[in-house]
Write a protein that holds these residues in place. Sequence first.
Motif, PDB file in Angstrom:
ATOM      1  N   LEU A 100       0.844  -1.196   0.000  1.00 46.27           N
ATOM      2  CA  LEU A 100       0.000   0.000   0.000  1.00 46.27           C
ATOM      3  C   LEU A 100       0.880   1.247   0.000  1.00 46.27           C
ATOM      4  O   LEU A 100       1.903   1.317   0.685  1.00 46.27           O
ATOM      5  N   LYS A 101       0.440   2.241  -0.747  1.00 46.83           N
ATOM      6  CA  LYS A 101       1.199   3.482  -0.877  1.00 46.83           C
ATOM      7  C   LYS A 101       0.473   4.619  -0.173  1.00 46.83           C
ATOM      8  O   LYS A 101      -0.673   4.488   0.229  1.00 46.83           O
ATOM      9  N   GLY A 102       1.166   5.730  -0.058  1.00 51.79           N
ATOM     10  CA  GLY A 102       0.544   6.899   0.546  1.00 51.79           C
ATOM     11  C   GLY A 102       0.884   7.024   2.007  1.00 51.79           C
ATOM     12  O   GLY A 102       2.034   6.837   2.405  1.00 51.79           O
ATOM     13  N   SER A 103      -0.135   7.290   2.837  1.00 51.55           N
ATOM     14  CA  SER A 103       0.113   7.677   4.229  1.00 51.55           C
ATOM     15  C   SER A 103      -0.143   6.576   5.245  1.00 51.55           C
ATOM     16  O   SER A 103      -0.075   6.820   6.442  1.00 51.55           O
ATOM     17  N   ILE A 104      -0.455   5.350   4.788  1.00 52.50           N
ATOM     18  CA  ILE A 104      -0.774   4.302   5.762  1.00 52.50           C
ATOM     19  C   ILE A 104       0.479   3.676   6.344  1.00 52.50           C
ATOM     20  O   ILE A 104       0.687   3.659   7.558  1.00 52.50           O
ATOM     21  N   ASN A 105       1.350   3.122   5.516  1.00 51.07           N
ATOM     22  CA  ASN A 105       2.565   2.475   6.014  1.00 51.07           C
ATOM     23  C   ASN A 105       3.620   3.511   6.409  1.00 51.07           C
ATOM     24  O   ASN A 105       3.936   4.412   5.647  1.00 51.07           O
ATOM     25  N   LYS A 106       4.124   3.377   7.610  1.00 52.16           N
ATOM     26  CA  LYS A 106       5.148   4.278   8.118  1.00 52.16           C
ATOM     27  C   LYS A 106       6.336   3.469   8.627  1.00 52.16           C
ATOM     28  O   LYS A 106       6.173   2.418   9.255  1.00 52.16           O
ATOM     29  N   ILE A 107       7.533   3.965   8.400  1.00 49.77           N
ATOM     30  CA  ILE A 107       8.744   3.254   8.797  1.00 49.77           C
ATOM     31  C   ILE A 107       8.828   3.125  10.317  1.00 49.77           C
ATOM     32  O   ILE A 107       9.203   2.085  10.847  1.00 49.77           O
ATOM     33  N   ALA A 108       8.455   4.168  11.032  1.00 53.31           N
ATOM     34  CA  ALA A 108       8.639   4.196  12.488  1.00 53.31           C
ATOM     35  C   ALA A 108       7.444   3.631  13.257  1.00 53.31           C
ATOM     36  O   ALA A 108       7.394   3.725  14.473  1.00 53.31           O
ATOM     37  N   SER A 109       6.481   3.073  12.571  1.00 54.03           N
ATOM     38  CA  SER A 109       5.306   2.553  13.264  1.00 54.03           C
ATOM     39  C   SER A 109       4.888   1.225  12.650  1.00 54.03           C
ATOM     40  O   SER A 109       5.410   0.794  11.624  1.00 54.03           O
ATOM     41  N   LYS A 110       3.925   0.592  13.307  1.00 48.60           N
ATOM     42  CA  LYS A 110       3.448  -0.699  12.839  1.00 48.60           C
ATOM     43  C   LYS A 110       1.953  -0.606  12.569  1.00 48.60           C
ATOM     44  O   LYS A 110       1.167  -0.291  13.459  1.00 48.60           O
ATOM     45  N   GLU A 111       1.566  -0.863  11.331  1.00 47.39           N
ATOM     46  CA  GLU A 111       0.160  -0.867  10.948  1.00 47.39           C
ATOM     47  C   GLU A 111      -0.282  -2.322  10.810  1.00 47.39           C
ATOM     48  O   GLU A 111       0.441  -3.143  10.238  1.00 47.39           O
ATOM     49  N   SER A 112      -1.457  -2.634  11.322  1.00 49.72           N
ATOM     50  CA  SER A 112      -1.881  -4.034  11.279  1.00 49.72           C
ATOM     51  C   SER A 112      -3.180  -4.169  10.499  1.00 49.72           C
ATOM     52  O   SER A 112      -3.165  -4.148   9.275  1.00 49.72           O
ATOM     53  N   SER A 113      -4.310  -4.290  11.168  1.00 45.98           N
ATOM     54  CA  SER A 113      -5.543  -4.577  10.430  1.00 45.98           C
ATOM     55  C   SER A 113      -6.046  -3.357   9.668  1.00 45.98           C
ATOM     56  O   SER A 113      -5.862  -2.209  10.085  1.00 45.98           O
ATOM     57  N   ILE A 114      -6.708  -3.633   8.547  1.00 51.86           N
ATOM     58  CA  ILE A 114      -7.281  -2.577   7.716  1.00 51.86           C
ATOM     59  C   ILE A 114      -8.605  -3.056   7.148  1.00 51.86           C
ATOM     60  O   ILE A 114      -8.796  -4.250   6.911  1.00 51.86           O
ATOM     61  N   THR A 115      -9.531  -2.143   6.949  1.00 53.07           N
ATOM     62  CA  THR A 115     -10.846  -2.467   6.410  1.00 53.07           C
ATOM     63  C   THR A 115     -11.338  -1.269   5.592  1.00 53.07           C
ATOM     64  O   THR A 115     -11.044  -0.119   5.930  1.00 53.07           O
ATOM     65  N   ILE A 116     -12.056  -1.536   4.516  1.00 50.63           N
ATOM     66  CA  ILE A 116     -12.468  -0.483   3.584  1.00 50.63           C
ATOM     67  C   ILE A 116     -13.942  -0.641   3.240  1.00 50.63           C
ATOM     68  O   ILE A 116     -14.406  -1.755   2.952  1.00 50.63           O
ATOM     69  N   ALA A 173      -8.439   6.708   6.714  1.00 43.05           N
ATOM     70  CA  ALA A 173      -7.744   7.250   5.543  1.00 43.05           C
ATOM     71  C   ALA A 173      -8.703   7.175   4.363  1.00 43.05           C
ATOM     72  O   ALA A 173      -9.704   6.453   4.397  1.00 43.05           O
ATOM     73  N   LYS A 174      -8.379   7.906   3.308  1.00 42.38           N
ATOM     74  CA  LYS A 174      -9.221   7.933   2.110  1.00 42.38           C
ATOM     75  C   LYS A 174      -8.452   7.307   0.955  1.00 42.38           C
ATOM     76  O   LYS A 174      -7.294   7.646   0.707  1.00 42.38           O
ATOM     77  N   LYS A 175      -9.123   6.381   0.282  1.00 41.25           N
ATOM     78  CA  LYS A 175      -8.504   5.751  -0.882  1.00 41.25           C
ATOM     79  C   LYS A 175      -8.477   6.748  -2.041  1.00 41.25           C
ATOM     80  O   LYS A 175      -9.514   7.231  -2.483  1.00 41.25           O
ATOM     81  N   THR A 176      -7.270   7.032  -2.555  1.00 42.81           N
ATOM     82  CA  THR A 176      -7.146   8.008  -3.645  1.00 42.81           C
ATOM     83  C   THR A 176      -6.587   7.381  -4.918  1.00 42.81           C
ATOM     84  O   THR A 176      -6.408   8.070  -5.921  1.00 42.81           O
ATOM     85  N   GLY A 177      -6.283   6.102  -4.872  1.00 46.01           N
ATOM     86  CA  GLY A 177      -5.791   5.376  -6.037  1.00 46.01           C
ATOM     87  C   GLY A 177      -5.944   3.896  -5.772  1.00 46.01           C
ATOM     88  O   GLY A 177      -6.413   3.482  -4.703  1.00 46.01           O
ATOM     89  N   LYS A 178      -5.546   3.067  -6.723  1.00 50.07           N
ATOM     90  CA  LYS A 178      -5.751   1.636  -6.562  1.00 50.07           C
ATOM     91  C   LYS A 178      -5.061   1.110  -5.320  1.00 50.07           C
ATOM     92  O   LYS A 178      -5.587   0.237  -4.619  1.00 50.07           O
ATOM     93  N   TYR A 179      -3.842   1.610  -5.018  1.00 51.69           N
ATOM     94  CA  TYR A 179      -3.089   1.155  -3.855  1.00 51.69           C
ATOM     95  C   TYR A 179      -2.702   2.316  -2.934  1.00 51.69           C
ATOM     96  O   TYR A 179      -1.915   2.134  -2.015  1.00 51.69           O
ATOM     97  N   ARG A 180      -3.251   3.510  -3.165  1.00 52.31           N
ATOM     98  CA  ARG A 180      -2.798   4.701  -2.449  1.00 52.31           C
ATOM     99  C   ARG A 180      -3.889   5.234  -1.521  1.00 52.31           C
ATOM    100  O   ARG A 180      -5.070   5.262  -1.875  1.00 52.31           O
ATOM    101  N   TYR A 181      -3.452   5.672  -0.308  1.00 48.14           N
ATOM    102  CA  TYR A 181      -4.374   6.191   0.695  1.00 48.14           C
ATOM    103  C   TYR A 181      -3.801   7.484   1.283  1.00 48.14           C
ATOM    104  O   TYR A 181      -2.606   7.571   1.570  1.00 48.14           O
TER     105      TYR A 181
END
Length: 832
Positions: free
Chosen positions: A292-308, A332-340
């Motif tokens: 996933l691209k955009g603002s969800i995945n962050k290097i300094a944090s851990k993202e786990s479950s997601i639902t849309i 977050a808002k989906k702004t592309g196929k893999y981007r949020y």
Amino acid sequence: MKRQTFTLLLLSCFYLFAFSQKNPKIEKAEILKNAENIKKSAKDFSMAEKYYRKGIYDEAYKYYSQLYVYAPNLSALNYKTAICCLYGTRPKMALKYMEEAYDYVAKDYYYQLGKAYQYNMNYDSAKVSFSRYQGGLKWYNRKGFNKQIKQLNSECDFGSTALADTLPIFIINLGPVINSWFDDYNAVISTPAENQLGDTTVFFTSRRPKFESDKIVNRYRYKERIFATVNCINRPAEDVSEPQALIQSTNSSIAGISPADNHLFFYQGKWRNGNIYTAEYSGNVVKKVRQLKGSINKIASKESSITIDNNGNAYFVSNRMGTKGGNDIWSAKKTGKYRYRKVRNLGSVINTAFNEQAVCVTPDGQTLYFSSNGHPGMGGFDVFRVQKQDNGTWGEPINMGYPINSPANELFYRPTTDSMVAIYSTLRDGSKGGLDIYKIQKDPRIPFELYGQVTDSATGKILPATISVFNNLTSELVASTNQDTISGQYILTFEDKGDFNIQIDAPEYHSKKDVVAIPTKRFDKITQSYQLERMKHPFTLWGIVTNAKNNTPILADVVFKDLKQDSIVLFRTATNPQTGAYSISFEDKMNLKMEVSGIDYFGYSEPLLLKSSSLSKEEKNIGLLPSKINYTLTGNITDIEAKTPVKGKVKLYKAGVAEPVVVTPSDSVTGKYVAVLNDVGPFLIEITADGFFFLNSTAQFPVDSTLLLKNFELQKMNAGVKIVIENILFNTGKSTLKPLSYVELGKLVNLLLENKKVRIEVSGHTDNVGAASSNKTLSKARALSVRNYLINNGVSADRLEYQGYGFDEPIAPNNTDAGRSQNRRVEIKVLE
């Protein structure tokens, strides 16, 4: 806490293991001085202590519970046994042991006692124990515990309230194929909204090993992997597979699913970081993996479950900067196929100072489900529901209630396209091990109670009335009772609402008919009282309806018809099921046709020429012949070698039915058993006796015979004896057990638990198709699978050896299909 897990499970287990368990010293000499076998008990002690130190609590419990027999008053032994229950798969059993320990046994005694009370839903005692634990802390630790005890007290208060409002819910384990001894969790269903629930692929996360291990290991030793199975919601799963595209060297766990566009979300990561990826799926085939691209995945944090939702609004769990607690739910808002983009925290109404996990949104975006250990709940993580308001904000979270939630952790709640069904992960009695995946099935029935009073309309006198209830659609008799003249009321209970008619009869009184009110909520108490008018010239017919074979009372429908036009029902009543008695009064004497019927009985009818009677009342007793024929299975159970009678137990099952239709013992002197059955079969027979191998057989009565003789010979469990365990089936070329195997393995588990001194070897055998080396490897792997199943279901590992013999020991020629089938087998050999 050990570094046990990598993604979602880390946080789900944190609350449970927030207080590391103590390791008080057990007085070994006190156990051994009472032991029957000092050498064995010393070994049991060593094994128990080893597994306790490693945190493998279920295995430690097996050994501690054997030692407990010799020293039930040892405080440290009770404490450790309780800990094994509390943090293994027997949390309710912990209370028995913890109450037998002294409070000075460990510094955390009162905390652990409080958790044991909490699991047994004794919330007042739990609060007292938590308070005593806090009171015993040093001042600086006591202050740090304030936040925790506030939450614990909140859980106890909420738990007491939730128990008083139990929901009509069944919690059903999805079985031993999808669930293993290791943690299994976070299942998602691939069904598009327009499809039926029956055509599904279910993806889930499991910590089971890639290959069976002959060592007992911690549940959290192996990495997370993603599996897929088909149709496990409405019927047991047959097999599971690992989607090739998701096989990684790091941990992979399910993060969510978007059935609308056939996208699966999953987490991949190492110890301290990881990201959410997406992939397309078709059935159980996964392809086109993308991060996933955009603002969800962050290097300094851990993202786990997601639902849309269907509008592209995403909700995910993260521990990024700005959280209210350890983990929060973000949008977050989906702004592309893999981007949020446009990431924001959902705020303090939903997020707490503790942890929120496992978020799931409905397709319309109006309802959010998540787990939290910070909102008022029953203990650990509870499931909550929150609705979107008209202004676009989220309302107050609502706890889903008991029994969906419990003092254990409840996570990954997901509704299905069937409004009566949801799935989630939790630990309950009967868990296959750790977190299991369960189905939540709503019970649509509305049980209720009907009661009231029947009196004389003129005097108010309590009458000995008969109250009969009939199905208005089928006219069938549903229930019958008599008014208790002492308490002055009648009571009838129903499992569900329905279109029911009620009829009230009393000797020498006019009958009354009415409609039973329909209850609006479960366990409604509906009152319907009646006043009957006395007849001027009554004629009463009364009597008892019984089984003509044994004179036992029958619940019977008693109908009176026009003698000339027997299609017209003039009067009707019913017998009391406890006594078989009936009574009915007519205003005038008349000629009638009387018909009496009961379920599983031949009907009875005769004309009643009452006009010619000179009496004011008449007795008419009826005996109905059973319409079902009794079939008798009998024979003797003997020792196959000594030829002496064996005191055992015979259970008979109908195919596909879990509970036996008949259980009967054999005589200890003669070995004879007798089973009386209602049909010709076929039946599955299980014969068991202490100290003997169980035996399975079948029975079906021949045409025109109601008696069948079958004798059985049982093999004693002596050293060196071998026996083939039938119906142990594996997937072709694999060592994974098929679901049909679990019935027979369950019997073997019971046999070994009842004969605790027996040690066995599990032997795997194959036919001669293929190379000798590969057959020997496969047979050994299959024997290991059986051994591990026995261990995971309560048999101590030191009682079980295993070996694979390939095709070295055939029991039939390998030149026919039938012979090769016989040679593909699992044997049990008694070692001592």
